[in-house]
Write a protein that holds these residues in place. Structure first.
Motif, PDB file in Angstrom:
ATOM      1  N   VAL A   1      22.863  56.175  65.270  1.00  0.00           N
ATOM      2  CA  VAL A   1      23.258  56.583  64.061  1.00  0.00           C
ATOM      3  C   VAL A   1      22.806  55.825  62.912  1.00  0.00           C
ATOM      4  O   VAL A   1      22.824  54.581  62.660  1.00  0.00           O
ATOM      5  CB  VAL A   1      24.720  56.772  64.138  1.00  0.00           C
ATOM      6  N   PRO A   2      22.526  56.765  61.590  1.00  0.00           N
ATOM      7  CA  PRO A   2      21.746  55.858  60.660  1.00  0.00           C
ATOM      8  C   PRO A   2      22.925  55.343  59.780  1.00  0.00           C
ATOM      9  O   PRO A   2      24.235  55.766  59.858  1.00  0.00           O
ATOM     10  CB  PRO A   2      20.997  57.036  59.942  1.00  0.00           C
ATOM     11  N   GLU A   3      22.501  54.245  58.853  1.00  0.00           N
ATOM     12  CA  GLU A   3      23.599  53.860  57.693  1.00  0.00           C
ATOM     13  C   GLU A   3      22.907  53.866  56.453  1.00  0.00           C
ATOM     14  O   GLU A   3      21.713  53.819  56.276  1.00  0.00           O
ATOM     15  CB  GLU A   3      23.586  52.124  58.171  1.00  0.00           C
ATOM     16  N   VAL A   4      23.804  54.278  55.525  1.00  0.00           N
ATOM     17  CA  VAL A   4      23.473  54.575  54.206  1.00  0.00           C
ATOM     18  C   VAL A   4      24.293  53.569  53.271  1.00  0.00           C
ATOM     19  O   VAL A   4      25.564  53.441  53.357  1.00  0.00           O
ATOM     20  CB  VAL A   4      23.832  55.959  53.814  1.00  0.00           C
TER      21      VAL A   4
ATOM     22  N   ALA B   1      20.762  54.569  49.481  1.00  0.00           N
ATOM     23  CA  ALA B   1      19.582  54.368  50.088  1.00  0.00           C
ATOM     24  C   ALA B   1      19.996  54.332  51.671  1.00  0.00           C
ATOM     25  O   ALA B   1      20.996  53.713  52.068  1.00  0.00           O
ATOM     26  CB  ALA B   1      18.826  53.123  49.557  1.00  0.00           C
ATOM     27  N   VAL B   2      19.021  54.806  52.546  1.00  0.00           N
ATOM     28  CA  VAL B   2      18.937  54.803  54.067  1.00  0.00           C
ATOM     29  C   VAL B   2      18.710  53.162  54.362  1.00  0.00           C
ATOM     30  O   VAL B   2      17.532  52.830  54.071  1.00  0.00           O
ATOM     31  CB  VAL B   2      18.145  55.864  54.698  1.00  0.00           C
ATOM     32  N   VAL B   3      19.726  52.511  54.814  1.00  0.00           N
ATOM     33  CA  VAL B   3      19.541  51.036  55.266  1.00  0.00           C
ATOM     34  C   VAL B   3      19.199  51.053  56.633  1.00  0.00           C
ATOM     35  O   VAL B   3      18.945  49.838  57.040  1.00  0.00           O
ATOM     36  CB  VAL B   3      20.487  50.146  54.526  1.00  0.00           C
ATOM     37  N   ARG B   4      19.424  51.903  57.548  1.00  0.00           N
ATOM     38  CA  ARG B   4      19.065  51.831  58.801  1.00  0.00           C
ATOM     39  C   ARG B   4      18.696  53.382  59.222  1.00  0.00           C
ATOM     40  O   ARG B   4      19.644  54.192  59.209  1.00  0.00           O
ATOM     41  CB  ARG B   4      19.869  51.153  59.906  1.00  0.00           C
ATOM     42  N   ALA B   5      17.349  53.806  59.499  1.00  0.00           N
ATOM     43  CA  ALA B   5      16.857  54.857  59.778  1.00  0.00           C
ATOM     44  C   ALA B   5      17.573  55.384  61.048  1.00  0.00           C
ATOM     45  O   ALA B   5      17.660  54.758  61.869  1.00  0.00           O
ATOM     46  CB  ALA B   5      15.431  55.121  59.317  1.00  0.00           C
ATOM     47  N   ARG B   6      17.693  56.542  61.186  1.00  0.00           N
ATOM     48  CA  ARG B   6      17.922  57.388  62.517  1.00  0.00           C
ATOM     49  C   ARG B   6      16.424  57.360  63.217  1.00  0.00           C
ATOM     50  O   ARG B   6      15.581  58.085  62.804  1.00  0.00           O
ATOM     51  CB  ARG B   6      18.212  58.770  62.474  1.00  0.00           C
ATOM     52  N   PRO B   7      16.459  56.952  64.453  1.00  0.00           N
ATOM     53  CA  PRO B   7      15.120  56.860  65.173  1.00  0.00           C
ATOM     54  C   PRO B   7      14.714  58.149  65.723  1.00  0.00           C
ATOM     55  O   PRO B   7      15.566  59.268  65.780  1.00  0.00           O
ATOM     56  CB  PRO B   7      15.437  56.128  66.260  1.00  0.00           C
TER      57      PRO B   7
ATOM     58  N   TYR C   1      13.323  60.871  68.223  1.00  0.00           N
ATOM     59  CA  TYR C   1      13.169  60.847  70.061  1.00  0.00           C
ATOM     60  C   TYR C   1      11.948  60.264  70.459  1.00  0.00           C
ATOM     61  O   TYR C   1      11.844  59.760  71.491  1.00  0.00           O
ATOM     62  CB  TYR C   1      13.503  62.547  70.400  1.00  0.00           C
ATOM     63  N   GLU C   2      10.727  60.398  69.772  1.00  0.00           N
ATOM     64  CA  GLU C   2       9.718  60.023  70.184  1.00  0.00           C
ATOM     65  C   GLU C   2       9.609  58.428  70.283  1.00  0.00           C
ATOM     66  O   GLU C   2       9.169  57.834  71.224  1.00  0.00           O
ATOM     67  CB  GLU C   2       8.505  60.493  69.629  1.00  0.00           C
ATOM     68  N   GLU C   3      10.251  57.857  69.138  1.00  0.00           N
ATOM     69  CA  GLU C   3      10.574  56.463  69.063  1.00  0.00           C
ATOM     70  C   GLU C   3      11.472  55.882  70.048  1.00  0.00           C
ATOM     71  O   GLU C   3      11.114  54.895  70.988  1.00  0.00           O
ATOM     72  CB  GLU C   3      11.032  56.139  68.006  1.00  0.00           C
ATOM     73  N   MET C   4      12.616  56.765  70.360  1.00  0.00           N
ATOM     74  CA  MET C   4      13.225  56.327  71.760  1.00  0.00           C
ATOM     75  C   MET C   4      12.766  56.335  72.925  1.00  0.00           C
ATOM     76  O   MET C   4      12.766  55.510  73.825  1.00  0.00           O
ATOM     77  CB  MET C   4      14.580  57.148  71.640  1.00  0.00           C
ATOM     78  N   ILE C   5      11.855  57.264  73.467  1.00  0.00           N
ATOM     79  CA  ILE C   5      11.321  57.492  74.544  1.00  0.00           C
ATOM     80  C   ILE C   5      10.132  56.366  74.554  1.00  0.00           C
ATOM     81  O   ILE C   5       9.831  55.919  75.592  1.00  0.00           O
ATOM     82  CB  ILE C   5      10.727  58.898  74.461  1.00  0.00           C
ATOM     83  N   GLU C   6       9.325  56.201  73.538  1.00  0.00           N
ATOM     84  CA  GLU C   6       8.137  55.263  73.623  1.00  0.00           C
ATOM     85  C   GLU C   6       8.779  53.692  73.848  1.00  0.00           C
ATOM     86  O   GLU C   6       7.617  52.897  74.110  1.00  0.00           O
ATOM     87  CB  GLU C   6       7.353  55.326  72.292  1.00  0.00           C
ATOM     88  N   ARG C   7       9.989  53.662  73.613  1.00  0.00           N
ATOM     89  CA  ARG C   7      10.534  52.186  74.077  1.00  0.00           C
ATOM     90  C   ARG C   7      10.331  51.853  75.581  1.00  0.00           C
ATOM     91  O   ARG C   7      10.036  50.646  75.883  1.00  0.00           O
ATOM     92  CB  ARG C   7      11.747  51.963  73.555  1.00  0.00           C
ATOM     93  N   ASP C   8      10.237  52.788  76.352  1.00  0.00           N
ATOM     94  CA  ASP C   8      10.122  52.733  77.764  1.00  0.00           C
ATOM     95  C   ASP C   8       9.028  52.674  78.331  1.00  0.00           C
ATOM     96  O   ASP C   8       7.893  53.134  77.445  1.00  0.00           O
ATOM     97  CB  ASP C   8      11.047  53.897  78.468  1.00  0.00           C
ATOM     98  N   SER C   9       8.611  52.179  79.203  1.00  0.00           N
ATOM     99  CA  SER C   9       7.156  52.109  79.828  1.00  0.00           C
ATOM    100  C   SER C   9       7.178  52.531  81.224  1.00  0.00           C
ATOM    101  O   SER C   9       8.212  52.190  82.029  1.00  0.00           O
ATOM    102  CB  SER C   9       6.566  50.625  79.554  1.00  0.00           C
ATOM    103  N   ILE C  10       6.136  53.122  81.676  1.00  0.00           N
ATOM    104  CA  ILE C  10       5.894  53.878  83.037  1.00  0.00           C
ATOM    105  C   ILE C  10       5.061  52.686  83.749  1.00  0.00           C
ATOM    106  O   ILE C  10       4.125  52.642  83.234  1.00  0.00           O
ATOM    107  CB  ILE C  10       5.266  55.116  83.267  1.00  0.00           C
ATOM    108  N   PRO C  11       5.535  52.104  85.131  1.00  0.00           N
ATOM    109  CA  PRO C  11       4.498  51.256  85.619  1.00  0.00           C
ATOM    110  C   PRO C  11       3.431  51.440  85.924  1.00  0.00           C
ATOM    111  O   PRO C  11       3.310  53.097  86.289  1.00  0.00           O
ATOM    112  CB  PRO C  11       5.221  50.887  86.990  1.00  0.00           C
ATOM    113  N   ALA C  12       2.385  50.924  86.090  1.00  0.00           N
ATOM    114  CA  ALA C  12       0.773  51.203  86.576  1.00  0.00           C
ATOM    115  C   ALA C  12       0.935  52.169  87.753  1.00  0.00           C
ATOM    116  O   ALA C  12       0.319  53.025  87.972  1.00  0.00           O
ATOM    117  CB  ALA C  12      -0.079  50.193  86.355  1.00  0.00           C
ATOM    118  N   TRP C  13       1.637  51.588  88.822  1.00  0.00           N
ATOM    119  CA  TRP C  13       1.633  52.248  89.988  1.00  0.00           C
ATOM    120  C   TRP C  13       2.084  53.629  90.236  1.00  0.00           C
ATOM    121  O   TRP C  13       1.892  54.422  91.070  1.00  0.00           O
ATOM    122  CB  TRP C  13       2.176  51.517  91.104  1.00  0.00           C
ATOM    123  N   MET C  14       2.979  54.409  88.803  1.00  0.00           N
ATOM    124  CA  MET C  14       3.348  55.687  88.958  1.00  0.00           C
ATOM    125  C   MET C  14       2.080  56.453  88.345  1.00  0.00           C
ATOM    126  O   MET C  14       2.210  57.655  88.463  1.00  0.00           O
ATOM    127  CB  MET C  14       4.507  55.648  88.172  1.00  0.00           C
ATOM    128  N   ASP C  15       1.287  55.787  88.053  1.00  0.00           N
ATOM    129  CA  ASP C  15       0.021  56.752  87.201  1.00  0.00           C
ATOM    130  C   ASP C  15      -0.851  57.234  88.342  1.00  0.00           C
ATOM    131  O   ASP C  15      -1.098  56.651  89.260  1.00  0.00           O
ATOM    132  CB  ASP C  15      -0.757  55.879  86.238  1.00  0.00           C
TER     133      ASP C  15
END
Length: 422
Positions: free
Chosen positions: A389-392, A400-406, A408-422
């Motif tokens: 949730v964002p903060e204003v 002013a928005v003092v913490r933006a809502r991330p 969905y792409e930013e949320m998903i990109e925080r995770d990583s797929i192990p090399a052996w799954m590629d």
């Protein structure tokens, strides 16, 4: 007192209509009032007028960087309970000599961080912590100023999950063993014993528990001084409650709390620290959500919002009450009906209120959760892969928005797929 009032039929944050923020930011969101935050800090300053004191804002209530910068500019100290909070306080412009480090589980790394940046004091909670702090101080060639947190076994008469001063709680050293532990501290290298710390709980709505605890601290101060300790600072914690149910509750005012402080420990000549968080930030913030559906169930109705327990967990975690009001002011005399107010998360616990009397609300209408500035956004999560949730922050007619809502792409990109799954 807050600065969230209806004007021309629309709930405003200071001079900004909440509908305007919702249109630009989307819902749900948190909004904080600069004027309210400032006013609440100054009320505590006035309450302790005449005493040598420092107000150390309890960051765990709301650690948004803009909020911290506001308090830093007002001259506040900070009460931190983690290395992350310490880093935030420093980044917000609070010098180390105005930071108190509390918490039962400080790691050697966190101790080293605080000693390297300068620290007002550590509130030590156990003998193993005291020994670890001595070792870190010696290894870094520094001296650690400390107050020992004593557990006075005083019932704060608050919710069990936020009571901290009973003998069964994990916090502090039993007051009956305090003189023994202070003697141990005085003998350790790298340790400078400067004071006593006590904190009995949060959301206290009576002054008597404070009176009982502070009198015990006063007696302990005299005893420790007789033992040869230079007790020159008393950290009295925080915990003063706020009126979550405005129609039914009136907790003590900071002025009355200040009177208790002066009556119980004011004669000791010590510098006083207090650590308010909830009372400063709680009523300075709202959470605003939008209605998705109004659902008719078997014998009851449900108001389904886009805000959920991951955005505001207090009702699910503490059975906490928040007044919930429409952003568009109801016409005087509008009939209210009982309704369950819930979120979209797949948990029965995602319920904000049951059979709450509300005026008619339709899909798309905005509602505001009052008294949500403390332990709201700071405890939010991304459960169900819902964006944080964002903060204003509002200042007069600006926001002013003092913490933006991330995204969905930013949320998903925080995770990583192990090399052996590629």
């Amino acid at each position: 007192m807050d600065h969230f009032l209806y004007r021309d039929g629309i709930l405003h944050a200071e001079d900004v209509p909440l509908t305007e923020i919702a249109a630009q930011v989307g819902t749900p969101f948190y909004v904080y009032s600069t004027a309210t935050l400032t006013r609440h800090y100054r009320v505590f300053q006035e309450a302790l007028d005449g005493l040598d004191h420092l107000i150390c804002y309890a960051m765990k209530a709301n650690s948004n960087m803009a909020v911290l910068r506001l308090f830093a500019d007002l001259g506040a100290g900070m009460d931190v309970v983690s290395g992350g909070e310490f880093r935030r306080a420093i980044a917000a412009g609070v010098p180390g000599e105005r930071i108190v480090f509390s918490g039962v589980g400080k790691t050697p790394g966190e101790m080293r961080l605080a000693l390297e940046h300068g620290i007002r004091q550590f509130n030590v909670e156990s003998e193993p912590e005291l020994q670890a702090l001595s070792q870190v101080a010696v290894a870094t060639g520094t001296t650690a100023p400390i107050a020992i947190r004593v557990n006075p076994d005083v019932d704060a008469r608050t919710h069990a999950k936020i009571a901290t001063g009973k003998s069964e709680n994990k916090f502090g050293i039993p007051i009956a063993r305090a003189r023994e532990v202070y003697a141990m501290a005085a003998a350790l290298p790298g340790i400078d014993v400067i004071g006593i710390d006590v904190h009995i709980g949060s959301q206290l709505t009576e002054l008597e528990p404070y009176q009982n605890a502070f009198r015990l601290v006063a007696e302990l101060t005299e005893a420790l001084r007789a033992d040869g300790h230079d007790i020159r600072r008393l950290d009295l914690g925080g915990g003063l409650g706020i009126p979550y149910e405005r129609a039914n509750s009136a907790p003590p005012l900071p002025f009355d709390y200040g009177r208790v402080v002066k009556e119980t420990v004011g004669h000791l000549g010590c510098e006083i620290e207090i650590e308010p968080g909830r009372l400063i930030a709680g009523n300075a913030g709202l959470m605003v959500a939008s209605t998705i559906y109004v659902k008719e169930g078997e014998g009851r109705s449900f108001l389904i919002l886009d805000g959920a327990m991951n955005d505001l967990i207090r009702p699910a975690m503490y059975e906490a009450h928040h007044d919930i009001v429409p952003v568009v002011e109801p016409v005087p005399g509008t009939e209210q009906q009982p309704i369950d107010i819930v979120g979209p998360v797949c948990e029965s616990g995602d319920t904000f209120a049951k059979q709450r009397l509300m005026p008619p609300v339709a899909a798309g209408d905005l509602v505001a959760f009052r008294s949500a500035g403390a332990y709201g956004a700071v405890m939010a999560s991304e459960y169900n892969s819902r964006p944080l949730v964002p903060e204003v922050l509002v200042h007069g007619d600006q926001f002013a928005v003092v913490r933006a809502r991330p995204t969905y792409e930013e949320m998903i990109e925080r995770d990583s797929i192990p090399a052996w799954m590629d």
